[in-house]
Design a protein around this motif. Structure first.
Motif, PDB file in Angstrom:
ATOM      1  N   ARG A 162     -34.097  -3.537 118.776  1.00 37.27           N
ATOM      2  CA  ARG A 162     -34.311  -4.987 118.862  1.00 37.27           C
ATOM      3  C   ARG A 162     -35.744  -5.333 118.446  1.00 37.27           C
ATOM      4  NH1 ARG A 162     -36.743  -8.003 122.210  1.00 37.27           N
ATOM      5  NH2 ARG A 162     -37.033  -6.413 123.801  1.00 37.27           N
ATOM      6  N   ILE A 163     -36.705  -4.587 118.942  1.00 36.49           N
ATOM      7  CA  ILE A 163     -38.116  -4.822 118.621  1.00 36.49           C
ATOM      8  C   ILE A 163     -38.366  -4.550 117.135  1.00 36.49           C
ATOM      9  CG2 ILE A 163     -40.474  -4.028 119.069  1.00 36.49           C
ATOM     10  CD1 ILE A 163     -39.406  -3.362 121.981  1.00 36.49           C
ATOM     11  N   MET A 164     -37.752  -3.516 116.621  1.00 36.99           N
ATOM     12  CA  MET A 164     -37.894  -3.129 115.221  1.00 36.99           C
ATOM     13  C   MET A 164     -37.540  -4.283 114.281  1.00 36.99           C
ATOM     14  SD  MET A 164     -35.859   0.155 113.649  1.00 36.99           S
ATOM     15  CE  MET A 164     -36.400   1.204 114.995  1.00 36.99           C
ATOM     16  N   GLN A 165     -36.537  -5.054 114.654  1.00 32.79           N
ATOM     17  CA  GLN A 165     -36.084  -6.163 113.813  1.00 32.79           C
ATOM     18  C   GLN A 165     -37.175  -7.196 113.581  1.00 32.79           C
ATOM     19  OE1 GLN A 165     -32.548  -7.518 115.869  1.00 32.79           O
ATOM     20  NE2 GLN A 165     -31.240  -6.322 114.520  1.00 32.79           N
ATOM     21  N   LYS A 166     -38.085  -7.362 114.540  1.00 31.77           N
ATOM     22  CA  LYS A 166     -39.180  -8.329 114.374  1.00 31.77           C
ATOM     23  C   LYS A 166     -40.054  -7.982 113.181  1.00 31.77           C
ATOM     24  CE  LYS A 166     -41.235  -8.091 118.411  1.00 31.77           C
ATOM     25  NZ  LYS A 166     -41.959  -8.376 119.678  1.00 31.77           N
ATOM     26  N   TYR A 167     -40.030  -6.716 112.762  1.00 35.25           N
ATOM     27  CA  TYR A 167     -40.899  -6.235 111.688  1.00 35.25           C
ATOM     28  C   TYR A 167     -40.113  -5.854 110.440  1.00 35.25           C
ATOM     29  CZ  TYR A 167     -44.002  -6.316 115.608  1.00 35.25           C
ATOM     30  OH  TYR A 167     -44.719  -6.746 116.700  1.00 35.25           O
ATOM     31  N   GLY A 168     -38.863  -6.311 110.383  1.00 36.14           N
ATOM     32  CA  GLY A 168     -38.025  -6.032 109.222  1.00 36.14           C
ATOM     33  C   GLY A 168     -37.447  -4.629 109.216  1.00 36.14           C
ATOM     34  N   GLY A 169     -37.601  -3.910 110.323  1.00 34.52           N
ATOM     35  CA  GLY A 169     -37.082  -2.551 110.410  1.00 34.52           C
ATOM     36  C   GLY A 169     -35.642  -2.555 110.877  1.00 34.52           C
ATOM     37  N   ARG A 170     -34.932  -1.515 110.479  1.00 34.14           N
ATOM     38  CA  ARG A 170     -33.546  -1.386 110.946  1.00 34.14           C
ATOM     39  C   ARG A 170     -33.117   0.064 110.886  1.00 34.14           C
ATOM     40  NH1 ARG A 170     -29.183  -1.656 107.171  1.00 34.14           N
ATOM     41  NH2 ARG A 170     -29.954  -1.412 105.066  1.00 34.14           N
ATOM     42  N   ILE A 171     -32.224   0.410 111.790  1.00 35.42           N
ATOM     43  CA  ILE A 171     -31.613   1.728 111.768  1.00 35.42           C
ATOM     44  C   ILE A 171     -30.443   1.637 110.792  1.00 35.42           C
ATOM     45  CG2 ILE A 171     -30.446   3.521 113.103  1.00 35.42           C
ATOM     46  CD1 ILE A 171     -31.983   2.471 115.579  1.00 35.42           C
ATOM     47  N   VAL A 172     -30.587   2.297 109.666  1.00 32.76           N
ATOM     48  CA  VAL A 172     -29.598   2.230 108.591  1.00 32.76           C
ATOM     49  C   VAL A 172     -28.392   3.094 108.914  1.00 32.76           C
ATOM     50  CG1 VAL A 172     -29.219   2.697 106.128  1.00 32.76           C
ATOM     51  CG2 VAL A 172     -31.439   1.809 106.907  1.00 32.76           C
ATOM     52  N   LYS A 173     -28.639   4.246 109.499  1.00 28.06           N
ATOM     53  CA  LYS A 173     -27.544   5.173 109.796  1.00 28.06           C
ATOM     54  C   LYS A 173     -27.932   6.042 110.973  1.00 28.06           C
ATOM     55  CE  LYS A 173     -25.079   6.532 106.375  1.00 28.06           C
ATOM     56  NZ  LYS A 173     -23.685   6.176 106.426  1.00 28.06           N
TER      57      LYS A 173
ATOM     58  N   SER B 144     -35.315   2.105 108.010  1.00 27.39           N
ATOM     59  CA  SER B 144     -36.087   1.505 106.921  1.00 27.39           C
ATOM     60  C   SER B 144     -37.011   0.422 107.462  1.00 27.39           C
ATOM     61  CB  SER B 144     -35.157   0.922 105.852  1.00 27.39           C
ATOM     62  OG  SER B 144     -34.492  -0.216 106.340  1.00 27.39           O
ATOM     63  N   PHE B 145     -38.146   0.294 106.814  1.00 28.07           N
ATOM     64  CA  PHE B 145     -39.108  -0.783 107.056  1.00 28.07           C
ATOM     65  C   PHE B 145     -39.561  -1.307 105.704  1.00 28.07           C
ATOM     66  CE2 PHE B 145     -39.456   1.034 111.261  1.00 28.07           C
ATOM     67  CZ  PHE B 145     -39.751  -0.059 112.066  1.00 28.07           C
ATOM     68  N   PRO B 146     -39.885  -2.593 105.610  1.00 25.54           N
ATOM     69  CA  PRO B 146     -40.312  -3.150 104.329  1.00 25.54           C
ATOM     70  C   PRO B 146     -41.605  -2.524 103.795  1.00 25.54           C
ATOM     71  CG  PRO B 146     -40.097  -4.893 105.991  1.00 25.54           C
ATOM     72  CD  PRO B 146     -39.797  -3.595 106.663  1.00 25.54           C
ATOM     73  N   SER B 147     -42.436  -1.988 104.689  1.00 23.60           N
ATOM     74  CA  SER B 147     -43.707  -1.393 104.263  1.00 23.60           C
ATOM     75  C   SER B 147     -44.257  -0.528 105.390  1.00 23.60           C
ATOM     76  CB  SER B 147     -44.725  -2.492 103.932  1.00 23.60           C
ATOM     77  OG  SER B 147     -45.077  -3.196 105.116  1.00 23.60           O
ATOM     78  N   MET B 148     -45.229   0.291 105.055  1.00 18.26           N
ATOM     79  CA  MET B 148     -45.911   1.101 106.061  1.00 18.26           C
ATOM     80  C   MET B 148     -46.642   0.195 107.047  1.00 18.26           C
ATOM     81  SD  MET B 148     -46.382   4.053 107.258  1.00 18.26           S
ATOM     82  CE  MET B 148     -46.459   5.501 106.255  1.00 18.26           C
TER      83      MET B 148
ATOM     84  N   ASP C 246     -44.339  -4.822 123.397  1.00 21.33           N
ATOM     85  CA  ASP C 246     -43.055  -4.594 124.070  1.00 21.33           C
ATOM     86  C   ASP C 246     -42.595  -3.146 123.906  1.00 21.33           C
ATOM     87  OD1 ASP C 246     -42.826  -7.188 125.047  1.00 21.33           O
ATOM     88  OD2 ASP C 246     -41.802  -7.895 123.234  1.00 21.33           O
ATOM     89  N   LEU C 247     -42.864  -2.548 122.746  1.00 19.01           N
ATOM     90  CA  LEU C 247     -42.521  -1.143 122.542  1.00 19.01           C
ATOM     91  C   LEU C 247     -43.391  -0.251 123.421  1.00 19.01           C
ATOM     92  CD1 LEU C 247     -40.706   0.808 120.930  1.00 19.01           C
ATOM     93  CD2 LEU C 247     -42.587   0.991 119.278  1.00 19.01           C
ATOM     94  N   VAL C 248     -44.661  -0.571 123.506  1.00 23.23           N
ATOM     95  CA  VAL C 248     -45.574   0.204 124.352  1.00 23.23           C
ATOM     96  C   VAL C 248     -45.100   0.188 125.804  1.00 23.23           C
ATOM     97  CG1 VAL C 248     -47.939   0.311 125.246  1.00 23.23           C
ATOM     98  CG2 VAL C 248     -47.547  -0.097 122.808  1.00 23.23           C
ATOM     99  N   LYS C 249     -44.556  -0.932 126.254  1.00 20.63           N
ATOM    100  CA  LYS C 249     -44.057  -1.045 127.634  1.00 20.63           C
ATOM    101  C   LYS C 249     -42.849  -0.136 127.894  1.00 20.63           C
ATOM    102  CE  LYS C 249     -45.549  -5.820 128.116  1.00 20.63           C
ATOM    103  NZ  LYS C 249     -45.108  -7.216 128.100  1.00 20.63           N
ATOM    104  N   LEU C 250     -42.199   0.323 126.829  1.00 23.91           N
ATOM    105  CA  LEU C 250     -41.037   1.200 126.970  1.00 23.91           C
ATOM    106  C   LEU C 250     -41.415   2.682 127.009  1.00 23.91           C
ATOM    107  CD1 LEU C 250     -38.554  -0.511 124.464  1.00 23.91           C
ATOM    108  CD2 LEU C 250     -38.497  -0.598 126.968  1.00 23.91           C
TER     109      LEU C 250
END
Length: 104
Positions: A30-41, A62-66, A77-81
């Protein structure tokens, strides 16, 4: 340069921590989506769980960029996990690259 990156992520979980692992992964995705990231497979190696050499899961991400990937990794939010992640995941191995052309 904003070039899409692909991550091959091998996730080794603590025995008996599948529920915590799924909780962490759902929130992280969910957090990844904020940065254009996604689990492709998501790939479950045959024999994972019985063979400690095999990861529990392998993710293609995948992410749009490094830069976007780095923003994700530093997201508050990721750090809190972190505690949930630590309780579920014993080890993570990541290879970061760019998509290549197939040979055939």
């Amino acid at each position: 340069m904003n070039t899409e990156i692909i991550l091959v992520v091998q996730l080794f979980i603590h025995v008996g921590r599948e529920v915590e692992f799924q909780q962490f992964e759902m929130e992280a995705a969910r957090i990844m989506q904020k940065y254009g990231g996604r689990i492709v497979k998501v790939i479950r190696p045959i024999g994972s769980g019985q063979d400690p050499v095999l990861p529990h899961e392998v993710h293609l991400v995948s992410f749009p960029s490094m830069e976007q990937f780095e923003l994700y990794r530093n997201d508050s939010d990721l750090v809190k996990l972190a505690d949930l992640r630590q309780s579920a995941i014993a080890r993570t191995e990541i290879v970061i690259g760019q998509e290549g052309k197939p040979y055939l």
